[in-house]
Design a protein around this motif. Structure first.
Motif, mmCIF file in Angstrom:
data_model
loop_
_atom_site.group_PDB
_atom_site.id
_atom_site.type_symbol
_atom_site.label_atom_id
_atom_site.label_comp_id
_atom_site.label_asym_id
_atom_site.label_seq_id
_atom_site.Cartn_x
_atom_site.Cartn_y
_atom_site.Cartn_z
ATOM 1 N N PRO A 45 0.853 -1.403 0.106
ATOM 2 C CA PRO A 45 -0.027 0.078 0.022
ATOM 3 C C PRO A 45 0.978 1.125 -0.067
ATOM 4 N N ILE A 46 0.248 2.279 -0.418
ATOM 5 C CA ILE A 46 0.766 3.655 -0.254
ATOM 6 C C ILE A 46 0.308 4.242 1.117
ATOM 7 N N ARG A 47 1.084 5.032 1.583
ATOM 8 C CA ARG A 47 1.009 5.693 3.122
ATOM 9 C C ARG A 47 0.008 6.672 2.942
ATOM 10 N N THR A 48 -0.227 7.566 2.080
ATOM 11 C CA THR A 48 -1.040 8.697 1.932
ATOM 12 C C THR A 48 -1.341 9.059 0.436
ATOM 13 N N ILE A 49 -2.444 9.847 0.166
ATOM 14 C CA ILE A 49 -2.507 10.432 -1.124
ATOM 15 C C ILE A 49 -2.612 12.085 -1.137
ATOM 16 N N SER A 50 -2.377 12.699 -2.135
ATOM 17 C CA SER A 50 -2.422 14.361 -2.286
ATOM 18 C C SER A 50 -3.559 14.839 -2.122
ATOM 19 N N GLN A 51 -3.690 15.995 -1.768
ATOM 20 C CA GLN A 51 -5.049 16.670 -1.597
ATOM 21 C C GLN A 51 -5.707 16.710 -2.811
ATOM 22 N N SER A 52 -5.246 16.896 -3.707
ATOM 23 C CA SER A 52 -5.875 16.997 -5.256
ATOM 24 C C SER A 52 -6.394 15.682 -5.521
ATOM 25 N N THR A 53 -5.625 14.706 -5.417
ATOM 26 C CA THR A 53 -6.192 13.341 -5.577
ATOM 27 C C THR A 53 -7.454 13.017 -4.770
ATOM 28 N N PHE A 54 -7.335 13.335 -3.443
ATOM 29 C CA PHE A 54 -8.514 13.039 -2.703
ATOM 30 C C PHE A 54 -9.593 13.835 -3.005
ATOM 31 N N CYS A 55 -9.552 15.259 -3.315
ATOM 32 C CA CYS A 55 -10.946 16.208 -3.836
ATOM 33 C C CYS A 55 -11.230 15.628 -5.048
ATOM 34 N N PHE A 56 -10.479 15.126 -5.982
ATOM 35 C CA PHE A 56 -10.810 14.711 -7.372
ATOM 36 C C PHE A 56 -11.486 13.403 -7.201
ATOM 37 N N HIS A 57 -11.104 12.297 -6.744
ATOM 38 C CA HIS A 57 -11.600 11.202 -6.871
ATOM 39 C C HIS A 57 -12.639 10.788 -5.826
ATOM 40 N N PHE A 58 -12.560 11.547 -4.415
ATOM 41 C CA PHE A 58 -13.641 11.306 -3.358
ATOM 42 C C PHE A 58 -14.699 12.019 -3.374
ATOM 43 N N ASN A 59 -14.603 13.096 -4.341
ATOM 44 C CA ASN A 59 -15.974 13.915 -4.592
ATOM 45 C C ASN A 59 -17.173 13.269 -4.848
ATOM 46 N N TRP A 73 -13.088 0.516 5.545
ATOM 47 C CA TRP A 73 -12.711 0.958 4.319
ATOM 48 C C TRP A 73 -13.561 2.193 3.817
ATOM 49 N N TYR A 74 -12.715 2.954 3.473
ATOM 50 C CA TYR A 74 -13.153 4.377 2.751
ATOM 51 C C TYR A 74 -12.769 4.295 1.177
ATOM 52 N N MET A 75 -13.968 4.288 0.545
ATOM 53 C CA MET A 75 -13.926 4.018 -0.815
ATOM 54 C C MET A 75 -14.283 5.228 -1.792
ATOM 55 N N SER A 76 -13.550 5.456 -3.041
ATOM 56 C CA SER A 76 -14.113 6.356 -3.869
ATOM 57 C C SER A 76 -15.283 5.775 -4.459
ATOM 58 N N TRP A 77 -15.303 4.612 -4.814
ATOM 59 C CA TRP A 77 -16.486 3.923 -5.580
ATOM 60 C C TRP A 77 -16.704 2.702 -4.981
ATOM 61 N N SER A 78 -18.070 2.292 -4.966
ATOM 62 C CA SER A 78 -18.363 0.918 -4.249
ATOM 63 C C SER A 78 -17.685 -0.309 -5.013
ATOM 64 N N PRO A 79 -17.359 -1.364 -4.333
ATOM 65 C CA PRO A 79 -16.809 -2.653 -5.116
ATOM 66 C C PRO A 79 -17.848 -2.882 -6.388
ATOM 67 N N CYS A 80 -17.228 -3.305 -7.411
ATOM 68 C CA CYS A 80 -17.813 -3.927 -8.628
ATOM 69 C C CYS A 80 -18.359 -5.360 -8.265
ATOM 70 N N LYS A 130 -6.536 11.079 8.084
ATOM 71 C CA LYS A 130 -5.626 9.681 8.303
ATOM 72 C C LYS A 130 -5.161 9.478 6.903
ATOM 73 N N PHE A 131 -5.571 9.703 5.902
ATOM 74 C CA PHE A 131 -5.038 9.088 4.398
ATOM 75 C C PHE A 131 -4.633 10.098 3.496
ATOM 76 N N VAL A 132 -4.603 11.481 3.945
ATOM 77 C CA VAL A 132 -4.384 12.802 2.842
ATOM 78 C C VAL A 132 -3.098 13.578 3.462
ATOM 79 N N ASP A 133 -2.264 13.684 2.641
ATOM 80 C CA ASP A 133 -1.066 14.557 2.957
ATOM 81 C C ASP A 133 -1.512 16.002 3.125
ATOM 82 N N ASN A 134 -2.264 16.387 3.969
ATOM 83 C CA ASN A 134 -2.864 17.693 4.109
ATOM 84 C C ASN A 134 -2.052 18.874 4.672
#
Length: 438
Positions: free
Chosen positions: A27-41, A108-115, A174-178
């Motif tokens: 796994p990766i430790r964190t994601i960027s702010q832009s990635t979070f705001c774009f994919h988790f919107n 789990w905190y997911m940007s999309w529900s499981p297929c 917890k998961f964003v490099d904020n």
């Protein structure tokens, strides 16, 4: 929860997932702010968001507390979706290392529900490893074309919900490099949450209406016995000792139109007042619950509180400002089927969206489970006033109370007739408050 036996876990990392070989995913430790705001919107139409990000937290259960073990982020690797990457990693890095008697709680905190493929694989994994509990919070849900797969996932013990502001804040912290910045909600976040939550209920509707032999009882057990630790905190926060007189008159008023107070209009909130009569002459237990915006409904908080008491052969009377929504109705019905010796009576001041078929189905599930449902009339309003208000004077009925009650009873009777349930519940309309249990 039964401890997992060692022999049942041998080789299940690949056999359960139907893959003969896999490379270790990290796994990766964190994601960027832009990635979070774009994919988790939680947009209604999320175009261009083809990747799924899975932020996970693994806790080990130690007596009555949880010990944090791992947290990180997965995304799709090659042909393997983020969910399968997590399962491979979890099996190799946790299950193979820890004792088979350990119990784990995964969030789990997911940007999309499981297929539908991942939902089936995760369900099989949970069915094989009974020492796991899984809570899934999704920012967005795929179009409801695979309800049976998501139902099977819930049947195996997973809790599925839409992400609201508290979950987005947790994920951000917890998961964003904020850089130490607080989470700033995007526009109409809560409105979008309600849309996603409605979509989830639509996906899970077949789970609710299949009956007790399939998913309805299981869903109730999952939602109420495998809930998150915050559930007990929510019950305590939403618990009200007594209602003020002005609150009772404003919220339990059964008029069709909201009457302004002065020059201001008020919002009708969902209150639930309950009285639990125990055998052997014990003092009845009473309380009031209020649904909080964006939180669990009062009916769900009530079920959680009653389940924690582990009672049987009791009589419970509930007074509600609104009749239950479909989700709450189905879970109340499942609870009653789990406790056939319990007597549960529900009186509603007003009927909630009674003209919609989904809400009518919810009422039907209550009647079919043996729950007595009726509309509050003068005796019920008086009893509610006496037991749940700190009155300084006798109850004074408002204008057209009995006429409004009669109209709601007529609507309820027509719902029974249209669904062919009049013979089943024809004596509920004459139901009177009975004496205390012996």
């Amino acid at each position: 929860m039964q401890p997992q036996r060692l022999e049942s876990r041998v080789g299940m990392g690949t056999v359960c997932l139907e893959y003969s070989r896999h490379r270790p995913y990290e796994p990766i430790r964190t994601i960027s702010q832009s990635t979070f705001c774009f994919h988790f919107n939680n947009l209604h139409y999320a175009q261009g968001r083809n990747d799924t990000f899975l932020c996970y937290e693994v806790n080990r259960k130690d007596c009555d507390s949880l010990v944090s073990l791992h947290q990180g982020v997965f995304k799709k690797e090659g042909v393997d979706h983020a969910e399968l990457c997590f399962l491979y990693w979890f099996y190799d890095q946790v299950l193979k290392v820890m004792s088979p008697r350990e119990e784990f709680r995964i969030t789990w905190y997911m940007s999309w529900s499981p297929c539908f493929v991942c939902a089936e694989q995760v369900a099989r994994f949970l069915a094989t490893h009974h020492n796991l509990s899984l809570a899934i919070f999704c920012s967005r849900f795929y179009y409801p074309n695979y309800p049976q797969k998501l139902c099977s996932l819930i049947q195996e013990g997973a809790q599925v919900a839409a992400m609201d502001l508290p979950e987005f804040k947790t994920c951000w912290n917890k998961f964003v490099d904020n850089g130490g910045q607080p989470f700033r909600p995007w526009k109409r976040l809560h409105k979008k949450f309600k849309y996603q939550d409605f979509k989830l209920q639509k996906i899970l509707r077949p789970c609710y209406i299949l009956g007790p032999s399939n998913y309805s009882l299981t869903l109730s057990n999952v939602c109420l016995t495998k809930c998150l630790p915050e559930m007990r905190f929510l019950v305590e926060c939403c618990q009200i000792s007594l209602l003020r007189e002005e609150v009772f008159y404003l919220q339990f008023n059964n008029s069709h139109w909201v009457q302004p107070v002065g020059n201001h209009y008020y919002r009708r909130k969902p209150y639930l007042c309950y009285q639990l009569e125990q055998p052997n002459g014990q003092k009845p237990l009473t309380g009031c619950l209020l649904s909080k915006k964006g939180r669990q409904h009062a009916e769900i908080l009530f079920l959680e509180k009653v389940r924690s008491m582990q009672l049987s052969q009791v009589r419970i009377t509930c007074y509600l400002t609104w009749s239950p929504c479909p989700n709450c109705a189905w879970q109340l019905a499942a609870f009653k089927m789990d406790h056939p010796d319990l007597i549960l009576r529900i009186y509603a001041s007003r009927l909630y969206f009674h003209w919609r078929r989904a809400f009518q189905k919810g009422l039907c599930s209550l009647w079919q489970s043996g729950i007595q449902v009726n509309v509050m009339d003068l005796p019920e309003f008086t009893d509610c006033w006496t037991n749940f208000v700190n009155p300084q004077r006798p109850f004074m009925p408002w204008n057209k109370l009995e006429k409004n009650s009669w109209r709601s009873q007529r609507r309820l009777r027509r719902i029974k007739e249209s669904w062919g349930l009049q013979d089943l519940v024809n004596d509920f309309e004459n139901l009177q408050l009975g004496p205390p249990l012996p």
